[in-house]
Design a protein around this motif. Sequence first.
Motif, PDB file in Angstrom:
ATOM      1  N   LEU A 198       0.836  -1.196   0.000  1.00 14.29           N
ATOM      2  CA  LEU A 198       0.000   0.000   0.000  1.00 14.29           C
ATOM      3  C   LEU A 198       0.876   1.253   0.000  1.00 14.29           C
ATOM      4  O   LEU A 198       0.597   2.216  -0.717  1.00 14.29           O
ATOM      5  CB  LEU A 198      -0.928  -0.016   1.220  1.00 14.29           C
ATOM      6  N   VAL A 199       1.936   1.237   0.805  1.00 17.23           N
ATOM      7  CA  VAL A 199       2.865   2.380   0.841  1.00 17.23           C
ATOM      8  C   VAL A 199       3.521   2.563  -0.520  1.00 17.23           C
ATOM      9  O   VAL A 199       3.643   3.686  -1.025  1.00 17.23           O
ATOM     10  CB  VAL A 199       3.933   2.187   1.943  1.00 17.23           C
ATOM     11  N   ASP A 200       3.941   1.461  -1.148  1.00 16.21           N
ATOM     12  CA  ASP A 200       4.534   1.535  -2.487  1.00 16.21           C
ATOM     13  C   ASP A 200       3.588   2.185  -3.485  1.00 16.21           C
ATOM     14  O   ASP A 200       4.007   2.934  -4.365  1.00 16.21           O
ATOM     15  CB  ASP A 200       4.897   0.135  -2.994  1.00 16.21           C
ATOM     16  N   SER A 201       2.296   1.890  -3.360  1.00 14.64           N
ATOM     17  CA  SER A 201       1.322   2.390  -4.328  1.00 14.64           C
ATOM     18  C   SER A 201       1.173   3.910  -4.269  1.00 14.64           C
ATOM     19  O   SER A 201       0.633   4.517  -5.194  1.00 14.64           O
ATOM     20  CB  SER A 201      -0.044   1.740  -4.091  1.00 14.64           C
ATOM     21  N   LEU A 202       1.637   4.517  -3.184  1.00 14.87           N
ATOM     22  CA  LEU A 202       1.528   5.968  -3.026  1.00 14.87           C
ATOM     23  C   LEU A 202       2.703   6.718  -3.645  1.00 14.87           C
ATOM     24  O   LEU A 202       2.696   7.953  -3.665  1.00 14.87           O
ATOM     25  CB  LEU A 202       1.428   6.336  -1.536  1.00 14.87           C
ATOM     26  N   ASN A 203       3.701   5.985  -4.147  1.00 10.69           N
ATOM     27  CA  ASN A 203       4.841   6.662  -4.759  1.00 10.69           C
ATOM     28  C   ASN A 203       4.370   7.510  -5.926  1.00 10.69           C
ATOM     29  O   ASN A 203       3.581   7.066  -6.768  1.00 10.69           O
ATOM     30  CB  ASN A 203       5.881   5.648  -5.243  1.00 10.69           C
ATOM     31  N   VAL A 204       4.886   8.731  -5.981  1.00  9.46           N
ATOM     32  CA  VAL A 204       4.457   9.680  -6.998  1.00  9.46           C
ATOM     33  C   VAL A 204       4.940   9.279  -8.384  1.00  9.46           C
ATOM     34  O   VAL A 204       4.179   9.233  -9.340  1.00  9.46           O
ATOM     35  CB  VAL A 204       4.975  11.095  -6.646  1.00  9.46           C
ATOM     36  N   PHE A 205       6.229   8.969  -8.509  1.00 12.93           N
ATOM     37  CA  PHE A 205       6.812   8.671  -9.814  1.00 12.93           C
ATOM     38  C   PHE A 205       6.434   7.257 -10.244  1.00 12.93           C
ATOM     39  O   PHE A 205       6.614   6.307  -9.488  1.00 12.93           O
ATOM     40  CB  PHE A 205       8.340   8.802  -9.740  1.00 12.93           C
ATOM     41  N   PRO A 206       5.919   7.069 -11.473  1.00 13.59           N
ATOM     42  CA  PRO A 206       5.472   5.740 -11.899  1.00 13.59           C
ATOM     43  C   PRO A 206       6.565   4.879 -12.513  1.00 13.59           C
ATOM     44  O   PRO A 206       6.299   4.012 -13.322  1.00 13.59           O
ATOM     45  CB  PRO A 206       4.408   6.091 -12.960  1.00 13.59           C
ATOM     46  N   VAL A 207       7.835   5.139 -12.171  1.00 12.56           N
ATOM     47  CA  VAL A 207       8.939   4.382 -12.757  1.00 12.56           C
ATOM     48  C   VAL A 207       9.138   3.070 -12.000  1.00 12.56           C
ATOM     49  O   VAL A 207       8.735   2.933 -10.847  1.00 12.56           O
ATOM     50  CB  VAL A 207      10.262   5.193 -12.734  1.00 12.56           C
ATOM     51  N   PRO A 208       9.781   2.062 -12.655  1.00 11.98           N
ATOM     52  CA  PRO A 208      10.006   0.766 -11.996  1.00 11.98           C
ATOM     53  C   PRO A 208      11.179   0.827 -11.047  1.00 11.98           C
ATOM     54  O   PRO A 208      12.262   0.339 -11.335  1.00 11.98           O
ATOM     55  CB  PRO A 208      10.299  -0.170 -13.181  1.00 11.98           C
ATOM     56  N   ASP A 209      10.992   1.427  -9.865  1.00 17.58           N
ATOM     57  CA  ASP A 209      12.132   1.630  -8.971  1.00 17.58           C
ATOM     58  C   ASP A 209      11.961   0.912  -7.646  1.00 17.58           C
ATOM     59  O   ASP A 209      10.995   0.214  -7.416  1.00 17.58           O
ATOM     60  CB  ASP A 209      12.348   3.132  -8.718  1.00 17.58           C
ATOM     61  N   GLY A 210      12.977   1.088  -6.766  1.00 14.75           N
ATOM     62  CA  GLY A 210      12.884   0.556  -5.419  1.00 14.75           C
ATOM     63  C   GLY A 210      12.005   1.490  -4.609  1.00 14.75           C
ATOM     64  O   GLY A 210      12.377   2.615  -4.341  1.00 14.75           O
ATOM     65  N   ASP A 211      10.780   1.052  -4.260  1.00 17.25           N
ATOM     66  CA  ASP A 211       9.780   1.967  -3.730  1.00 17.25           C
ATOM     67  C   ASP A 211       9.906   2.192  -2.231  1.00 17.25           C
ATOM     68  O   ASP A 211      10.598   1.474  -1.524  1.00 17.25           O
ATOM     69  CB  ASP A 211       8.386   1.431  -4.056  1.00 17.25           C
ATOM     70  N   THR A 212       9.185   3.216  -1.761  1.00 15.57           N
ATOM     71  CA  THR A 212       9.270   3.651  -0.367  1.00 15.57           C
ATOM     72  C   THR A 212       8.895   2.544   0.608  1.00 15.57           C
ATOM     73  O   THR A 212       9.595   2.306   1.593  1.00 15.57           O
ATOM     74  CB  THR A 212       8.357   4.874  -0.148  1.00 15.57           C
ATOM     75  N   GLY A 213       7.770   1.867   0.359  1.00 10.37           N
ATOM     76  CA  GLY A 213       7.343   0.807   1.269  1.00 10.37           C
ATOM     77  C   GLY A 213       8.363  -0.303   1.358  1.00 10.37           C
ATOM     78  O   GLY A 213       8.667  -0.812   2.438  1.00 10.37           O
TER      79      GLY A 213
ATOM     80  N   ALA B 112      19.644   0.606   6.432  1.00 11.13           N
ATOM     81  CA  ALA B 112      18.872   1.673   5.787  1.00 11.13           C
ATOM     82  C   ALA B 112      19.036   1.658   4.272  1.00 11.13           C
ATOM     83  O   ALA B 112      20.136   1.612   3.756  1.00 11.13           O
ATOM     84  CB  ALA B 112      19.298   3.025   6.352  1.00 11.13           C
ATOM     85  N   ARG B 113      17.908   1.707   3.569  1.00  8.98           N
ATOM     86  CA  ARG B 113      17.904   1.755   2.104  1.00  8.98           C
ATOM     87  C   ARG B 113      17.035   2.912   1.639  1.00  8.98           C
ATOM     88  O   ARG B 113      15.915   3.084   2.114  1.00  8.98           O
ATOM     89  CB  ARG B 113      17.337   0.453   1.518  1.00  8.98           C
ATOM     90  N   GLY B 114      17.540   3.676   0.712  1.00  7.09           N
ATOM     91  CA  GLY B 114      16.766   4.786   0.165  1.00  7.09           C
ATOM     92  C   GLY B 114      16.631   5.922   1.164  1.00  7.09           C
ATOM     93  O   GLY B 114      16.942   5.787   2.353  1.00  7.09           O
TER      94      GLY B 114
ATOM     95  N   ASN C 243      18.174   8.666  -4.647  1.00  7.81           N
ATOM     96  CA  ASN C 243      17.625   7.921  -3.517  1.00  7.81           C
ATOM     97  C   ASN C 243      18.690   7.104  -2.781  1.00  7.81           C
ATOM     98  O   ASN C 243      18.376   6.354  -1.868  1.00  7.81           O
ATOM     99  CB  ASN C 243      16.504   6.986  -3.991  1.00  7.81           C
ATOM    100  N   ILE C 244      19.950   7.242  -3.198  1.00 13.78           N
ATOM    101  CA  ILE C 244      21.036   6.503  -2.548  1.00 13.78           C
ATOM    102  C   ILE C 244      22.007   7.454  -1.850  1.00 13.78           C
ATOM    103  O   ILE C 244      22.828   7.043  -1.035  1.00 13.78           O
ATOM    104  CB  ILE C 244      21.772   5.622  -3.593  1.00 13.78           C
ATOM    105  N   VAL C 245      21.890   8.756  -2.127  1.00 12.19           N
ATOM    106  CA  VAL C 245      22.827   9.743  -1.562  1.00 12.19           C
ATOM    107  C   VAL C 245      22.847   9.694  -0.039  1.00 12.19           C
ATOM    108  O   VAL C 245      23.913   9.656   0.585  1.00 12.19           O
ATOM    109  CB  VAL C 245      22.487  11.168  -2.052  1.00 12.19           C
ATOM    110  N   MET C 246      21.676   9.652   0.591  1.00 13.81           N
ATOM    111  CA  MET C 246      21.632   9.674   2.056  1.00 13.81           C
ATOM    112  C   MET C 246      22.233   8.413   2.665  1.00 13.81           C
ATOM    113  O   MET C 246      22.929   8.477   3.684  1.00 13.81           O
ATOM    114  CB  MET C 246      20.196   9.874   2.542  1.00 13.81           C
ATOM    115  N   ALA C 247      21.978   7.258   2.052  1.00 17.36           N
ATOM    116  CA  ALA C 247      22.563   6.010   2.557  1.00 17.36           C
ATOM    117  C   ALA C 247      24.078   6.048   2.417  1.00 17.36           C
ATOM    118  O   ALA C 247      24.816   5.573   3.296  1.00 17.36           O
ATOM    119  CB  ALA C 247      21.999   4.811   1.800  1.00 17.36           C
TER     120      ALA C 247
END
Length: 542
Positions: free
Chosen positions: A15-30, A67-69, A384-388
Amino acid sequence: MFIEGASELSNKADLVDSLNVFPVPDGDTGTNMNLTITSGVKEVRKAALTETGVVANAFAKGLLMGARGNSGVILSQLFRGFAKSAEGKKELTIEQFAQALDAGVTTAYKAVMKPVEGTILTVAKDTAKFAVKQAKKEDDFPSFLKAIIKEAERSLSRTPDLLAVLKEVGVVDSGGQGLVFIYAGFLQALTGEKTNTIVQEPKMEELVNVEHHQHGQMDPNDIEFGYCTEVMVQFDAEMTKKNPYDEEAFRQKLSNYGDSLLVVSDEDLLKVHIHAEHPGHVLTAAQAFGPLIQVKIENMREQNSNLSETHATKQSQSTKPKEKAPFAIVAVSMGSGIEKLFKGLGVNAVVAGGQTMNPSTEDIVQAIEKVHAENVIVLPNNSNIVMAAEQAADVCDVHAVVVPTKTVPQGLAAMLAFNASKEIDENAETMTKAIKDVKTGELTYAVRDTQMDNQTIKNGDFMGIFEKKIVSSGRDLIDVAKQLLTDMVDEESEVVTIITGEDATSEDIQTIEHFLNDTFAELEIDVVEGKQPLYSYIFSVE
């Protein structure tokens, strides 16, 4: 409490993944938050502790290294501050719990260079501020938690008013939603309402080790399928409804891509090991059933070519400590061609990662330690990897500096600016300046319908992304590429580099080259093989 918080997030990760704004095939928030918090729970279970302060510290340590992302890093910082506040305490009173939440917010805001409101940070801040006030009125912990969860939900509902892109797409912040689920798990732990246990990874490591042992050392020229590929997928109910998972059929399909195939699955997870020549084909096939949550790709030809030399020198190395190199560079990237580009420019170690999978803090720490150098520069090559990467540089025992490259072209430009005769800080400054002189365009496909950046996008459409903004979309790849390049190139542009992905065709490449030559006669055009999955083309304009 931490375990139930993690369990609730795990159950709602899709459900958290589905809220991602960008519709690209990426490693999602959830997915990123779930992997991060699961790492914290593993540390708690391993320690088998009972005192709150000590348990919180173990939890925070696990989060930090797993931690990832960006969402995972922020989550780890929230609980890092929480743990510091709880240090030395056997139990937490309501007021102490509220103060710990507030301390977590302070730590997280300090960790983010440019905090953005309308994100997980805002939800955490609003909740902690409310908790500190509410703690003075409450003497019942469950009632207190119910109240702060309601405030967290109110804060979450306000995120679209603070971040324009959320309002445009019509969703709340995904990271904030994940945090609300964690708070809900805390409450369930206190009231005795248990959720399902956290998803456990299928045990495949032993099978993989046996498979590799059977192959043993080989001549690199005898290796038909050159990339050891491991991928883990979290089954998605909607995707498997449209495309039901049939293990035998899936196994048969993958067998066309390589050998040493192993497939393990349960109700939640699918894990694959295969030796393939084109790993991207495997990733695409697996992604048909859900998001990729772990990807590992290793070049076996390179490993085997180094094996004899390593074996011959092993004894002398064990008696005489290897001297540290003055400098080393670690980069994150996906695609064997891109890896070759970076290594050709002097990168010492490449961590597999990018949009399909964000490496953890620990993955990057291990790479920093492996290069065995006094000074290490890290190139994340993904926003999305800079902070890690920064977190890894902070916790490792080596002088490490992160040059905040957010794309592969920025990473390549930074490497061209590196000068081994300069000090690390001077190099980092020069390399950081160099990334401002390159523009990045990416051509990929949409994984869901959405409307953003004045584009109406359908699932399966090609998308042209210019510096994180979608500037073109449609069913025709060439049309999308032409519009993207037209937006990228201006009168000051001199060089366009086309980095071709795994699914790029020679016909399409020639068509794009002809378009650039016909439209921008003065441009120098370079084509390099990247073999990156999911992104058909990456364009660099300088």
